[in-house]
Design a protein around this motif. Structure first.
Motif, PDB file in Angstrom:
ATOM      1  N   HIS A 219      -5.317  10.279  -3.139  1.00 18.60           N
ATOM      2  CA  HIS A 219      -5.166  10.207  -4.601  1.00 18.60           C
ATOM      3  C   HIS A 219      -5.517   8.800  -5.100  1.00 18.60           C
ATOM      4  CE1 HIS A 219      -3.480  10.593  -8.606  1.00 18.60           C
ATOM      5  NE2 HIS A 219      -2.867   9.452  -8.377  1.00 18.60           N
TER       6      HIS A 219
ATOM      7  N   PRO B 149       7.636  11.152   0.390  1.00 22.25           N
ATOM      8  CA  PRO B 149       6.906  10.065   1.036  1.00 22.25           C
ATOM      9  C   PRO B 149       5.543  10.560   1.546  1.00 22.25           C
ATOM     10  CG  PRO B 149       9.118  10.315   1.963  1.00 22.25           C
ATOM     11  CD  PRO B 149       8.861  11.514   1.116  1.00 22.25           C
ATOM     12  N   GLY B 150       4.537   9.730   1.448  1.00 22.69           N
ATOM     13  CA  GLY B 150       3.233  10.053   2.027  1.00 22.69           C
ATOM     14  C   GLY B 150       2.338  10.877   1.138  1.00 22.69           C
TER      15      GLY B 150
ATOM     16  N   LEU C 183      -7.185  -2.030  -2.334  1.00 18.57           N
ATOM     17  CA  LEU C 183      -6.155  -1.027  -2.025  1.00 18.57           C
ATOM     18  C   LEU C 183      -6.807   0.289  -1.606  1.00 18.57           C
ATOM     19  CD1 LEU C 183      -3.194   0.035  -2.074  1.00 18.57           C
ATOM     20  CD2 LEU C 183      -3.525   0.502  -4.513  1.00 18.57           C
TER      21      LEU C 183
ATOM     22  N   ALA D 172       5.787   4.701   0.405  1.00 18.80           N
ATOM     23  CA  ALA D 172       6.416   5.872   1.037  1.00 18.80           C
ATOM     24  C   ALA D 172       7.804   5.533   1.574  1.00 18.80           C
ATOM     25  CB  ALA D 172       5.524   6.397   2.158  1.00 18.80           C
TER      26      ALA D 172
ATOM     27  N   ALA E 204       0.218   5.973  -8.689  1.00 17.16           N
ATOM     28  CA  ALA E 204       0.898   7.118  -8.061  1.00 17.16           C
ATOM     29  C   ALA E 204       1.898   7.772  -9.008  1.00 17.16           C
ATOM     30  CB  ALA E 204       1.609   6.661  -6.791  1.00 17.16           C
ATOM     31  N   ARG E 205       1.971   7.270 -10.220  1.00 17.71           N
ATOM     32  CA  ARG E 205       2.903   7.750 -11.251  1.00 17.71           C
ATOM     33  C   ARG E 205       4.349   7.712 -10.765  1.00 17.71           C
ATOM     34  NH1 ARG E 205       0.098  13.163 -12.752  1.00 17.71           N
ATOM     35  NH2 ARG E 205      -2.055  12.488 -12.695  1.00 17.71           N
ATOM     36  N   LEU E 206       4.666   6.699  -9.974  1.00 16.82           N
ATOM     37  CA  LEU E 206       6.036   6.539  -9.497  1.00 16.82           C
ATOM     38  C   LEU E 206       6.806   5.523 -10.320  1.00 16.82           C
ATOM     39  CD1 LEU E 206       5.323   6.619  -5.661  1.00 16.82           C
ATOM     40  CD2 LEU E 206       6.625   8.311  -6.961  1.00 16.82           C
TER      41      LEU E 206
ATOM     42  N   ASP F 187       0.845  -1.196   0.000  1.00 17.75           N
ATOM     43  CA  ASP F 187       0.000   0.000   0.000  1.00 17.75           C
ATOM     44  C   ASP F 187       0.880   1.245   0.000  1.00 17.75           C
ATOM     45  OD1 ASP F 187       0.885   0.470   2.567  1.00 17.75           O
ATOM     46  OD2 ASP F 187      -1.042   0.145   3.531  1.00 17.75           O
ATOM     47  N   SER F 188       0.278   2.410   0.145  1.00 18.49           N
ATOM     48  CA  SER F 188       1.062   3.639  -0.004  1.00 18.49           C
ATOM     49  C   SER F 188       2.053   3.835   1.140  1.00 18.49           C
ATOM     50  CB  SER F 188       0.146   4.853  -0.130  1.00 18.49           C
ATOM     51  OG  SER F 188      -0.483   5.143   1.096  1.00 18.49           O
ATOM     52  N   SER F 189       1.825   3.174   2.282  1.00 13.48           N
ATOM     53  CA  SER F 189       2.817   3.304   3.359  1.00 13.48           C
ATOM     54  C   SER F 189       4.098   2.567   2.969  1.00 13.48           C
ATOM     55  CB  SER F 189       2.259   2.779   4.690  1.00 13.48           C
ATOM     56  OG  SER F 189       2.135   1.371   4.681  1.00 13.48           O
TER      57      SER F 189
ATOM     58  N   GLN G 119      15.013   9.044  -2.003  1.00 16.11           N
ATOM     59  CA  GLN G 119      15.485  10.405  -1.771  1.00 16.11           C
ATOM     60  C   GLN G 119      16.846  10.402  -1.083  1.00 16.11           C
ATOM     61  OE1 GLN G 119      12.035  12.006   0.281  1.00 16.11           O
ATOM     62  NE2 GLN G 119      11.430  13.131  -1.550  1.00 16.11           N
TER      63      GLN G 119
ATOM     64  N   VAL H  55      10.095   5.576  -1.345  1.00 12.43           N
ATOM     65  CA  VAL H  55      10.359   6.949  -1.805  1.00 12.43           C
ATOM     66  C   VAL H  55      11.380   7.627  -0.881  1.00 12.43           C
ATOM     67  CG1 VAL H  55       9.349   9.259  -2.090  1.00 12.43           C
ATOM     68  CG2 VAL H  55       8.121   7.248  -2.934  1.00 12.43           C
ATOM     69  N   GLU H  56      11.226   7.375   0.414  1.00 14.46           N
ATOM     70  CA  GLU H  56      12.150   7.975   1.378  1.00 14.46           C
ATOM     71  C   GLU H  56      13.576   7.472   1.139  1.00 14.46           C
ATOM     72  OE1 GLU H  56      10.738   7.319   5.327  1.00 14.46           O
ATOM     73  OE2 GLU H  56      12.088   8.806   6.209  1.00 14.46           O
TER      74      GLU H  56
ATOM     75  N   ARG I 223      -3.915   6.647  10.907  1.00 10.48           N
ATOM     76  CA  ARG I 223      -2.759   7.547  11.019  1.00 10.48           C
ATOM     77  C   ARG I 223      -3.148   8.991  11.294  1.00 10.48           C
ATOM     78  NH1 ARG I 223       1.674   6.363   6.491  1.00 10.48           N
ATOM     79  NH2 ARG I 223       0.015   7.119   5.165  1.00 10.48           N
TER      80      ARG I 223
ATOM     81  N   GLU J 150      -6.261   2.091   1.950  1.00  8.37           N
ATOM     82  CA  GLU J 150      -5.767   3.462   2.100  1.00  8.37           C
ATOM     83  C   GLU J 150      -6.710   4.284   2.975  1.00  8.37           C
ATOM     84  OE1 GLU J 150      -2.904   4.440   1.173  1.00  8.37           O
ATOM     85  OE2 GLU J 150      -2.332   2.797  -0.151  1.00  8.37           O
TER      86      GLU J 150
ATOM     87  N   VAL K 206       9.518   7.251 -11.845  1.00  4.90           N
ATOM     88  CA  VAL K 206      10.471   7.885 -10.938  1.00  4.90           C
ATOM     89  C   VAL K 206      11.535   6.880 -10.495  1.00  4.90           C
ATOM     90  CG1 VAL K 206      10.714   8.969  -8.663  1.00  4.90           C
ATOM     91  CG2 VAL K 206       8.774   9.562 -10.137  1.00  4.90           C
TER      92      VAL K 206
END
Lengths: 114, 141
Positions: free
Chosen positions: B113, B107-108, B44, A64, A96-98, A59-61, A71, A67-68, B55, B48, A101
């Motif tokens: 979205h 991140p995050g 998903l 994330a 997420a269009r990553l 999931d997005s966590s 970076q 991504v961290e 959170r 989310e 990236v």
């Protein structure tokens, strides 16, 4: 519980490190992944590979944490490569269009020679 | 107005319960006739939503209630699913609930979205009795 541990293995490479993950990387697992990734990134590897072949869900966590680490790698002029994404996992990167990236390759062998 | 859903779950705001809800919803979506890829995306979106409640709504407190309800939302034209998430978290003006700019790589901030990208309709409303209500709908396409 060891059965739920998302970290399968960390492998030292000649020019970096490879982290192999497994299972479902959601909010319950992403803190463990984050801690490992940030520890690895702090060593400033030239190449940081994350093998997601055995990851069935993210999931997005989870995203994330990646991504961290990306970076951090960019800051340290290092490379980060993801490999082995299953379609369900790839889907969240696309939403997420990553996917444009990250450097994403098919498997660990391709990541090691990328 | 009373609501009737095929499945109603109450969980505590603990991340380890997310997989339970995902699996319950995925099983129902399979039964409703959604293909595997769409099932995964809708699961998903719900994941989310719940993660955001845990959170941001409950700020990580793991003893708070979250209600999840879902069921078929078929129309004459097509089949669909209707999902509701309710909590007792602090109320937020719905217009302030927004995803981040995707060009801003950090991140995050992806949860809203993802929900809006996957689902046909996403509505946040404050509940009269306190907390927030999220309603999401998706039809088979």
């Amino acid at each position: 519980m060891s059965d739920n541990n998302p970290i399968v293995n960390t492998e030292a490479l000649s020019d970096g490190t490879m982290l192999t993950l497994q299972g479902e990387i959601d909010l319950s697992q992403s803190p463990t992944v984050r801690a490992s990734l940030l520890e690895m990134a702090q060593a400033k590897p030239q190449r940081l590979i994350v093998d997601l072949t055995a990851v069935s869900y993210m999931d997005s966590s989870g995203v994330a944490t990646l991504v961290e680490a990306l970076q951090q790698q960019r800051k340290n002029k290092g490379q980060m490569i993801l490999c082995g994404l299953q379609p369900k996992v790839r889907s969240i990167f696309e939403i997420a269009r990553l996917d444009l990236v990250f450097t994403i390759v098919d498997n660990a062998e391709a990541a090691k020679s990328a | 107005m009373s609501e009737s859903f095929e499945v109603e779950l109450r969980i505590l705001s603990r991340p380890e319960h997310l997989c339970v809800v995902r699996q319950a919803l995925s099983a129902a979506l399979n039964r409703y006739g959604f293909d595997d890829g769409t099932c995964a995306q809708i699961a998903l979106a719900l994941d989310e939503a719940l993660a955001n409640v845990i959170r941001h709504g409950y700020q990580g407190r793991d003893d708070q209630p979250i209600w999840v309800k879902f069921g078929r939302a078929d129309t004459a034209q097509q089949k669909g699913v209707h999902i509701v998430v309710e909590d007792l978290a602090e109320q937020v003006p719905p217009e302030k609930i927004a995803g981040r700019d995707l060009e801003d790589i950090r991140p995050g901030g992806l949860g809203v979205h993802i929900m809006k990208q996957v689902m046909d309709d996403v509505q946040f409303t404050p509940r009269p009795e306190g907390g927030m209500r999220l309603e999401m709908k998706r039809s088979q396409s």
